[in-house]
Design a protein around this motif. Sequence first.
Motif, PDB file in Angstrom:
ATOM      1  N   GLN A 120       0.826  -1.259   0.042  1.00 31.76           N
ATOM      2  CA  GLN A 120      -0.138  -0.037  -0.005  1.00 31.76           C
ATOM      3  C   GLN A 120       0.806   1.220   0.079  1.00 31.76           C
ATOM      4  N   THR A 121       2.013   1.220   0.588  1.00 29.55           N
ATOM      5  CA  THR A 121       2.833   2.550   0.983  1.00 29.55           C
ATOM      6  C   THR A 121       3.407   2.755  -0.587  1.00 29.55           C
ATOM      7  N   THR A 122       4.005   1.528  -1.091  1.00 29.45           N
ATOM      8  CA  THR A 122       4.664   1.811  -2.402  1.00 29.45           C
ATOM      9  C   THR A 122       3.586   2.143  -3.523  1.00 29.45           C
ATOM     10  N   VAL A 123       2.461   1.748  -3.622  1.00 27.52           N
ATOM     11  CA  VAL A 123       1.476   2.345  -4.496  1.00 27.52           C
ATOM     12  C   VAL A 123       1.209   3.697  -4.183  1.00 27.52           C
ATOM     13  N   ASP A 124       0.936   4.133  -3.029  1.00 24.16           N
ATOM     14  CA  ASP A 124       0.548   5.490  -2.665  1.00 24.16           C
ATOM     15  C   ASP A 124       1.833   6.444  -3.132  1.00 24.16           C
ATOM     16  N   GLU A 125       3.112   5.893  -2.642  1.00 26.62           N
ATOM     17  CA  GLU A 125       4.226   6.784  -2.889  1.00 26.62           C
ATOM     18  C   GLU A 125       4.444   6.933  -4.476  1.00 26.62           C
ATOM     19  N   GLU A 180       1.666   9.391  -6.228  1.00 28.71           N
ATOM     20  CA  GLU A 180       1.905  10.636  -5.992  1.00 28.71           C
ATOM     21  C   GLU A 180       3.253  11.169  -6.323  1.00 28.71           C
ATOM     22  N   GLY A 181       4.316  10.337  -6.596  1.00 23.22           N
ATOM     23  CA  GLY A 181       5.572  11.042  -6.916  1.00 23.22           C
ATOM     24  C   GLY A 181       6.368  10.378  -8.028  1.00 23.22           C
ATOM     25  N   MET A 182       6.045   9.186  -8.630  1.00 17.42           N
ATOM     26  CA  MET A 182       6.673   8.417  -9.542  1.00 17.42           C
ATOM     27  C   MET A 182       6.069   8.325 -10.854  1.00 17.42           C
ATOM     28  N   CYS A 183       6.707   7.831 -11.850  1.00 25.79           N
ATOM     29  CA  CYS A 183       6.393   7.450 -13.169  1.00 25.79           C
ATOM     30  C   CYS A 183       7.171   6.366 -13.623  1.00 25.79           C
ATOM     31  N   ALA A 184       6.866   6.018 -14.997  1.00 27.28           N
ATOM     32  CA  ALA A 184       7.830   5.050 -15.509  1.00 27.28           C
ATOM     33  C   ALA A 184       9.125   5.695 -16.192  1.00 27.28           C
ATOM     34  N   CYS A 185       9.234   6.980 -16.250  1.00 30.49           N
ATOM     35  CA  CYS A 185      10.599   7.628 -16.825  1.00 30.49           C
ATOM     36  C   CYS A 185      11.703   7.327 -15.679  1.00 30.49           C
ATOM     37  N   LYS A 186      12.663   7.737 -16.233  1.00 26.26           N
ATOM     38  CA  LYS A 186      13.953   7.663 -15.387  1.00 26.26           C
ATOM     39  C   LYS A 186      13.831   8.606 -14.426  1.00 26.26           C
ATOM     40  N   HIS A 187      13.634   9.795 -14.795  1.00 27.77           N
ATOM     41  CA  HIS A 187      13.700  11.018 -13.740  1.00 27.77           C
ATOM     42  C   HIS A 187      11.899  11.638 -14.051  1.00 27.77           C
ATOM     43  N   CYS A 188      11.093  11.676 -12.906  1.00 23.92           N
ATOM     44  CA  CYS A 188       9.883  11.771 -13.045  1.00 23.92           C
ATOM     45  C   CYS A 188       9.706  13.449 -12.559  1.00 23.92           C
ATOM     46  N   VAL A 189       8.992  14.253 -13.256  1.00 26.47           N
ATOM     47  CA  VAL A 189       9.153  15.752 -12.713  1.00 26.47           C
ATOM     48  C   VAL A 189       8.495  15.766 -11.449  1.00 26.47           C
ATOM     49  N   LYS A 213       2.660   4.148 -14.392  1.00 26.09           N
ATOM     50  CA  LYS A 213       2.924   3.381 -15.891  1.00 26.09           C
ATOM     51  C   LYS A 213       3.353   4.340 -16.927  1.00 26.09           C
ATOM     52  N   ARG A 214       3.000   5.550 -16.520  1.00 26.14           N
ATOM     53  CA  ARG A 214       3.017   6.368 -17.850  1.00 26.14           C
ATOM     54  C   ARG A 214       4.187   7.153 -17.650  1.00 26.14           C
ATOM     55  N   CYS A 215       4.826   7.498 -18.893  1.00 24.92           N
ATOM     56  CA  CYS A 215       6.057   8.178 -19.239  1.00 24.92           C
ATOM     57  C   CYS A 215       5.705   9.065 -20.461  1.00 24.92           C
ATOM     58  N   CYS A 256       3.191  16.684 -17.958  1.00 23.83           N
ATOM     59  CA  CYS A 256       4.189  15.644 -18.550  1.00 23.83           C
ATOM     60  C   CYS A 256       5.029  15.158 -17.332  1.00 23.83           C
ATOM     61  N   ASP A 257       5.816  14.093 -17.673  1.00 23.30           N
ATOM     62  CA  ASP A 257       6.618  13.303 -16.875  1.00 23.30           C
ATOM     63  C   ASP A 257       7.981  13.651 -16.932  1.00 23.30           C
TER      64      ASP A 257
END
Length: 316
Positions: free
Chosen positions: A28-33, A36-45, A116-118, A260-261
């Motif tokens: 659950q923590t992983t999904v929430d984090e 809110e803050g991650m994407c499939a790109c190497k560096h997410c905005v 899953k989006r980049c 954008c990501d």
Amino acid sequence: MPLLMHYSGFYNMAVICVITLSMLLVFQTTVDEVSEGMCACKHCVRQQTHSIWFNELYDRSIPPLLTRENYVLSEDIYKYWKGLQKNRNEDNYTAVVEKLFSLFPDKSQYLDASPKRCRTCAVIGNSGNLKGSSYGGLIDLHNFVIRINMGPTKGYEKDVGTKTTHRFIYPESATDVDNSTHLVLTPFKVLDMEWLISAFTTKNITSTYKKIRPSVKANRDKVMILHPAFIKYVHEIWLLKRGKYPSTGFLGIIFALHVCDKVSTFGFGADQYGNWFHYFEKTSNKLRTGAHSGSFEFDTMMQLYLENKIQVFRGR
């Protein structure tokens, strides 16, 4: 022995329950984090950083685009926006917006952010440093290609690419776009919104503070309008109220940070010799206008680069 087996079974069941509960909490923590803050790109905005500077400025709750659901302006936003209108006595904002959304799309856009989006975006300025850059192929690889005002592609394809998904304009910089491009209006006054309506209907508005095009060729179903709250946010937060209002190019960059990501910028700043001109202009080889070191927008853009939030391609 049966008693020992009984306690052993109870112990094993307890261990399994603890492990299962721990896995659920971790998942659950992983999904929430991630959401809110991650994407499939190497560096997410939108990924939070240790930079207090960026985290304080970046507010995803500010709507980039105007819709029927969010068009009502708070008192402070309306007061700010009225202040950009050069003493025009325009109090018909609500009626104009209602007319806008009888003609153009009125739904929210780009709320599909997910782990899953980049979505990669290129924001193309009009600097002369694009000349001879051969960036065209790289630019066209991006999901979104955001162009500014009248910057052309025809005849400059090798350096600026051929793809355009969004073009940011205001009435005084209007240009035709093809059927697949989003025309994004940057409204600094109610009259800008009235012009957009007129350009697709009566074509009777032909001037603002200068002569303008009475019509524009674009797909009505792909028209977008920047939200006045977003313009205020960019001006007062990102630019600390520097200048009269933010440039179309800088608005495009902050817009990209919100939808954008991964963001790349091309065609901003001077060329390698310190010359400032548009890539589509004919200029003297001896033109030298300095490095514009006082440009707060460009300095802010470079800070975003240092924070690893955008990539900056400086050209030649």
